[in-house]
Structure formats: structure tokens, C-alpha cells
Design a protein around this motif. Structure first.
Motif, PDB file in Angstrom:
ATOM      1  N   ILE A  86     -25.387  55.882 104.897  1.00  0.00           N
ATOM      2  CA  ILE A  86     -25.982  55.876 106.238  1.00  0.00           C
ATOM      3  C   ILE A  86     -27.437  55.428 106.156  1.00  0.00           C
ATOM      4  CG2 ILE A  86     -26.585  57.277 108.244  1.00  0.00           C
ATOM      5  CD1 ILE A  86     -24.279  59.152 107.442  1.00  0.00           C
ATOM      6  N   ILE A  87     -27.742  54.366 106.890  1.00  0.00           N
ATOM      7  CA  ILE A  87     -29.119  53.888 107.001  1.00  0.00           C
ATOM      8  C   ILE A  87     -29.518  54.095 108.456  1.00  0.00           C
ATOM      9  CG2 ILE A  87     -30.696  51.986 106.568  1.00  0.00           C
ATOM     10  CD1 ILE A  87     -28.487  50.730 104.815  1.00  0.00           C
ATOM     11  N   GLU A  88     -30.403  55.033 108.707  1.00  0.00           N
ATOM     12  CA  GLU A  88     -30.687  55.470 110.074  1.00  0.00           C
ATOM     13  C   GLU A  88     -32.187  55.462 110.352  1.00  0.00           C
ATOM     14  OE1 GLU A  88     -28.880  59.337 110.244  1.00  0.00           O
ATOM     15  OE2 GLU A  88     -29.721  59.910 108.312  1.00  0.00           O
ATOM     16  N   SER A  89     -32.516  55.372 111.632  1.00  0.00           N
ATOM     17  CA  SER A  89     -33.922  55.286 112.035  1.00  0.00           C
ATOM     18  C   SER A  89     -34.640  56.623 111.924  1.00  0.00           C
ATOM     19  CB  SER A  89     -34.028  54.761 113.468  1.00  0.00           C
ATOM     20  OG  SER A  89     -33.304  55.596 114.361  1.00  0.00           O
ATOM     21  N   SER A  90     -33.899  57.718 111.988  1.00  0.00           N
ATOM     22  CA  SER A  90     -34.472  59.052 111.824  1.00  0.00           C
ATOM     23  C   SER A  90     -33.447  59.948 111.152  1.00  0.00           C
ATOM     24  CB  SER A  90     -34.882  59.638 113.181  1.00  0.00           C
ATOM     25  OG  SER A  90     -33.759  59.721 114.044  1.00  0.00           O
ATOM     26  N   PRO A  91     -33.877  60.918 110.356  1.00  0.00           N
ATOM     27  CA  PRO A  91     -32.933  61.770 109.623  1.00  0.00           C
ATOM     28  C   PRO A  91     -31.962  62.484 110.553  1.00  0.00           C
ATOM     29  CG  PRO A  91     -35.170  62.074 108.804  1.00  0.00           C
ATOM     30  CD  PRO A  91     -35.288  61.244 110.045  1.00  0.00           C
ATOM     31  N   GLY A  92     -30.665  62.370 110.246  1.00  0.00           N
ATOM     32  CA  GLY A  92     -29.648  63.054 111.020  1.00  0.00           C
ATOM     33  C   GLY A  92     -29.225  62.361 112.291  1.00  0.00           C
ATOM     34  N   LYS A  93     -29.679  61.122 112.519  1.00  0.00           N
ATOM     35  CA  LYS A  93     -29.251  60.417 113.729  1.00  0.00           C
ATOM     36  C   LYS A  93     -27.732  60.255 113.750  1.00  0.00           C
ATOM     37  CE  LYS A  93     -29.818  56.264 116.514  1.00  0.00           C
ATOM     38  NZ  LYS A  93     -30.505  54.966 116.708  1.00  0.00           N
ATOM     39  N   VAL A  94     -27.163  59.927 112.604  1.00  0.00           N
ATOM     40  CA  VAL A  94     -25.705  59.908 112.478  1.00  0.00           C
ATOM     41  C   VAL A  94     -25.287  61.325 112.112  1.00  0.00           C
ATOM     42  CG1 VAL A  94     -23.721  58.958 111.253  1.00  0.00           C
ATOM     43  CG2 VAL A  94     -25.694  57.496 111.759  1.00  0.00           C
ATOM     44  N   THR A  95     -24.602  61.995 113.017  1.00  0.00           N
ATOM     45  CA  THR A  95     -24.340  63.419 112.854  1.00  0.00           C
ATOM     46  C   THR A  95     -23.163  63.693 111.916  1.00  0.00           C
ATOM     47  OG1 THR A  95     -22.786  63.549 114.709  1.00  0.00           O
ATOM     48  CG2 THR A  95     -25.154  63.782 115.211  1.00  0.00           C
ATOM     49  N   ASP A  96     -23.131  64.926 111.434  1.00  0.00           N
ATOM     50  CA  ASP A  96     -22.017  65.358 110.604  1.00  0.00           C
ATOM     51  C   ASP A  96     -20.720  65.325 111.404  1.00  0.00           C
ATOM     52  OD1 ASP A  96     -21.717  66.277 107.833  1.00  0.00           O
ATOM     53  OD2 ASP A  96     -20.812  68.059 108.740  1.00  0.00           O
TER      54      ASP A  96
END
Length: 354
Positions: free
Chosen positions: A128-138
Motif C-alpha cells: 500500500i502506497i498512500e498519501s497518509s497512514p491508514g488511508k487504505v483501511t484494514d
């Protein structure tokens, strides 16, 4: 229209002769012949798809990525030709009752193995490469694994509404996906494109993890309205896997009509050697699967039944078309055979079963 045309006619003649010569030493040669005359790696750029979907999305760039890979890897065309030859021979052996179709090793008669028939488990590494930590949720991650398991085990509830014309073709692929490592990286890159930069730490992405034994999925902002793309069998191990746009991974409100996880189902189909159901061409171009109807273009949104092209009813509900997530709900027996041919001994996906 951009076209990438390889010298496959010449390639087919050379390798068909070589393969036929080898086959004369096989017990199967007299019974099984492999026709490769229709095989092509022709890639047609359909241009902008905006407006064809009510959401203005460009559903899949797998063929565009293939064009990029073919241009940068001169040996790829031969590898893909060889994989196709072995796939067709395995399917022909099964159809003719040759070899040993047992589920354990999938080994077959002569020198060519038959279709792998056992249950298959595929661990999934999620990068996961995301703009902020945890943007892609569990929750997204878990829902995506669950959706893949529904679709590859014929547990999509919408399959019950399949037209009787296609009911006999519905397949249970018997592949189970398990959640493996989740690797996260924060990045300010707003558009990664489709040339695999997200797959390399040296380019700001995340390196692949053991692609012989794991399906790698990269989740990132692809850009350009693109939902996802996949690498076909035969490509470099460092880039092997599937890329899904952040809004289209798992169950997401942001994905709209494509927010129910079926982009991954479609792209994993490519990763397992399925072409688009219309063959990426006109009526004379096939997807190399006998039980899918001929068509000349993708379908979008949620078409009514019957939708007729090329004098036959389109299988619009097939996962390898471009319809919205809620309107795709089947693979066919022929597609199942094509995918399972990859898992035999010596096949490009054998690491998952051996």
C-alpha cells in the motif's frame, strides 16, 4: 489508434515446427495437435474511455502495460507464446482424455502435464502506497480478500440471476486467497501511472515479495481514471502482480459503481492468463476460450440481456468484461481450464501448489 504488432506469424511458424518436432517423441503427438495460428499479442489502444462508463473510468490498462513490457523486453513475446502453446496442449490433452488428471501434482501423460485439478491457495502480499497512514483501511483489505474468495469459488450471490443460456458454463475455480503481509509506505506521489514505478523502492514504490509464492497487489493512486492493471504470466518476476487504484480496492464508497472489489477479480484473471472477453479486437479476435461468445468491444455500466454483437449474445456478466462491479458475476469452465494450466509442473504459477 496505437498498435503494437509483433512478428508472431514468423514466431508461430518457427516454434510450431520446433514443438511439433519435440512432440514426435511424445506418446500424445498422434492424438493431440496444437493450433497456434490465431495467437496474437497485438495491442490496440482504445483511446480515452471517458463517457463509455457513467463514472468516466478507464477500467483496465493491462493490455497497455503489456505493450510497454513487449517494447522493453524482446524475449517476452517468445515466453508468452510458449506459455500459450503449453496451455493449449494441456487443455487439448484434457479434452481428449489423455494424461493423468489427478489433483495432487497435476502431472500428465507423455511430456506434457494436464490441467491441475486440486484446490489452490494463493497468499496475497498487499503493498500500500498512500498519501497518509491508514488511508487504505484494514476493513478494505479484509473485504477485498473476501470478495476474491467469493468470486473464485462461485459464491457471488448474483450468479443466481445468470441467464439460462450461460448457466451450464459457470465455473467454480476453487482458488482460495489468504491475507499475507501488508506493507505500507507514505508517499506524496499523486499519480503513479502504469509503467510499474510503484513496484520499485528505488523509484519510491515497494519492491515485490517472493512473486513465485505470493500474489503481490499494489494499492496506490494510478491516475487518469484508471482502475487497475495486471502483468500476464511470462513477465519479469520483479514486476509480477496486480495494481489497483486506492478507491477501487475492496469495498469503498469512493469507488462508486466500481467500489465493490471486482477490479481485483478482473485483474487477477489477467494475472492468471485470461484475456478480455471480447479478445481485444473485432469479431475475428478471440479470447482463446471456447465457451465464451465472440464479441467486438467491451460492455460498460449494466447492460440488459440479451446484448448481441458478432451474431451472438455477449456474456456481459463475465468478470473479464468492463461492466460495473454489481453486474459481473461469473467465470466459465473454459476460463477455469486456462487458469489451471498455469499450475502444472513447469508452469509459470507452479510455485503455489508445489
Amino acid at each position: 489508434m496505437k498498435k503494437v504488432v509483433l512478428g508472431l506469424a514468423t514466431l508461430a511458424m518457427v516454434y510450431a515446427c520446433q514443438n511439433d518436432q519435440m512432440d514426435t517423441n511424445s506418446n500424445d503427438f498422434q492424438e493431440v495437435q496444437v493450433d497456434m495460428t490465431d495467437f496474437t499479442l497485438l495491442v490496440e489502444d482504445e483511446g480515452s474511455l471517458t463517457g463509455k462508463s457513467v463514472q468516466g473510468a478507464d477500467k483496465c490498462h493491462s493490455m497497455n502495460n503489456l505493450a510497454f513490457r513487449l517494447e522493453n523486453n524482446p524475449g517476452l513475446s517468445k515466453k508468452m507464446y510458449d506459455i500459450e502453446y503449453n496451455t493449449r496442449k494441456a487443455i487439448a490433452l484434457k479434452a481428449n482424455g489423455k494424461g493423468k488428471p489427478g489433483g495432487g501434482s497435476g502431472g500428465g501423460g507423455g511430456t506434457t502435464p494436464t490441467i491441475y485439478t486440486g484446490a489452490i491457495t494463493i497468499p496475497v502480499v498487499i503493498n500500500i502506497i498512500e498519501s497518509s497512514p491508514g488511508k487504505v483501511t484494514d476493513a478494505q483489505i479484509n473485504s477485498q480478500i473476501a470478495i476474491l474468495n467469493e468470486d473464485f469459488n462461485n459464491n457471488n450471490s448474483r450468479t443466481s440471476s445468470i441467464p439460462s443460456e450461460f448457466a451450464v458454463a459457470v465455473a467454480d475455480i476453487d482458488i482460495t486467497f489468504t491475507r499475507g503481509a501488508v506493507i505500507r509506505k507514505t508517499s506524496s506521489v499523486s499519480s503513479w501511472g502504469t509503467n510499474d514505478a510503484m513496484k520499485f523502492a528505488s523509484q519510491g514504490g515497494i519492491d515485490a515479495t517472493d512473486t513465485a509464492n505470493n500474489l503481490n497487489i499494489w494499492v496506490c493512486e494510478i491516475g487518469g481514471g484508471i482502475l487497475g492493471y495486471a502483468q500476464f504470466p511470462g513477465g519479469a518476476s520483479a514486476t509480477d502482480g496486480v495494481v489497483i487504484g486506492t478507491d477501487f480496492f475492496g469495498e469503498t464508497n469512493a469507488g462508486g459503481i466500481y467500489g465493490h472489489g471486482r477490479t481485483a477479480t478482473h485483474e487477477v484473471g489477467h494475472w492468471l492468463n485470461l484475456r478480455h472477453i471480447w479478445g481485444d479486437g473485432r469479431c475475428n479476435r478471440d479470447d482463446f476460450v471456447a465457451d465464451t461468445p465472440t464479441s467486438d468491444a467491451p460492455n460498460y455500466n449494466c447492460p440488459s440481456y440479451p446484448t448481441v454483437n458478432c451474431r451472438s449474445t455477449d456474456m456481459t456478466m463475465n468478470y473479464m468484461d468492463y461492466v460495473q462491479d454489481d453486474c459481473m458475476y461469473m467465470f466459465t469452465n473454459g476460463q477455469n481450464d486456462r487458469m489451471r494450466a498455469l499450475f502444472v509442473s513447469g508452469g509459470p504459477r507452479e510455485g503455489f501448489v508445489n
